[in-house]
Design an enzyme around this catalytic site. Structure first.
Site, PDB file in Angstrom:
ATOM      1  N   THR A 158      39.790  39.959  40.865  1.00  0.00           N
ATOM      2  CA  THR A 158      39.027  41.091  41.374  1.00  0.00           C
ATOM      3  C   THR A 158      37.709  40.621  41.977  1.00  0.00           C
ATOM      4  O   THR A 158      37.249  39.527  41.673  1.00  0.00           O
ATOM      5  CB  THR A 158      38.770  42.010  40.161  1.00  0.00           C
ATOM      6  OG1 THR A 158      40.029  42.379  39.639  1.00  0.00           O
ATOM      7  CG2 THR A 158      37.971  43.233  40.493  1.00  0.00           C
ATOM      8  N   THR A 209      35.988  41.838  35.628  1.00  0.00           N
ATOM      9  CA  THR A 209      37.157  41.143  36.152  1.00  0.00           C
ATOM     10  C   THR A 209      37.947  40.596  34.976  1.00  0.00           C
ATOM     11  O   THR A 209      37.363  40.193  33.973  1.00  0.00           O
ATOM     12  CB  THR A 209      36.762  40.016  37.121  1.00  0.00           C
ATOM     13  OG1 THR A 209      37.937  39.255  37.434  1.00  0.00           O
ATOM     14  CG2 THR A 209      35.713  39.087  36.556  1.00  0.00           C
TER      15      THR A 209
END
Ligand code: GLY
Length: 225
Positions: A158, A209
């Protein structure tokens, strides 16, 4: 107040040969967002600008270059939050938008709903004037190759940004293609406020993330903040 900016490009297992390109991408994103903050721009604009730059860089798992579902499609998630009024915008399983973080910001600005997914999110994009991004535009050869060999190892790479502007306001933004080989319809933490993204001027801001399923269970960004 001195502005601050933190970016991340994902926690997943990374191809070491792409390290330099990834670092350059992060530096470019940082410079673009930092310029906004230095000129007195808003934390929200800076955080979103950083994430747009990372979405446009195919070595990150967001926007162009997103990892693929088990069906070989791109389904992207993104969210934004600003810490002053707690305005938020989030989109999930978006298929036809090049920069999902901009769609999340558009939703934040309309202030009618806070979270749209799937076809509804794509339809909202059209009403907002976002051009249609074709699957071929978002799906890179690298991700297609990974999908073809059907690796099952996750890559939750991410991207995200947290910004503090000169007026002391905070904002956070997160965008992702999700995890490799995910089931169609699976939505991770990134568009879930409090899990993948959170901002509160009085406390702090955070963009997560990692494996979305674990992050959702702990509502990680809100817990951290
Ligand atoms: N953190 C990204 C995802 O699990 O979708």
């Amino acid at each position: 107040m001195s502005p601050s900016l933190i970016l991340h490009g994902g926690a997943g297992a990374q191809d070491p040969t792409l390290r330099d390109v990834r670092l350059q991408g992060l530096r470019r994103a940082f410079d673009a967002a930092w310029t906004i903050l230095q000129h007195g721009g808003a934390a929200l604009d800076a955080a979103v600008r950083a994430v747009v730059e990372l979405e446009n860089e195919p070595v990150f798992n967001a926007g162009v270059g997103s990892c693929l579902t088990e069906d070989g499609d791109v389904e992207m998630d993104a969210s934004v939050m600003e810490g002053t009024t707690f305005r938020v915008g989030a989109v999930g399983a978006v298929r036809t938008v090049r920069n999902p973080v901009l769609l999340a910001k558009a939703l934040l600005e309309t202030e009618r709903h806070v979270f749209l997914v799937g076809d509804g999110a794509d339809r909202f994009a059209r009403t907002q004037g976002f051009p249609v991004a074709m699957r071929e535009e978002l799906r890179t050869e690298r991700q297609l190759q990974r999908w073809r060999v059907a690796q099952t190892k996750g890559e939750p790479g991410t991207v995200g940004a947290v910004a503090l502007d000169k007026t002391g306001h905070l904002a956070a933004a997160t965008s992702t293609g999700g995890i490799f080989n995910k089931q169609s319809g699976r939505i991770g933490d990134s568009p879930i406020i409090g899990a993948g993204t959170y901002a509160d001027d009085t406390l702090g801001a955070s963009s997560a993330t990692g494996q979305g399923e674990a992050i959702i269970r702990t509502m990680l960004t809100r817990t951290a903040v």
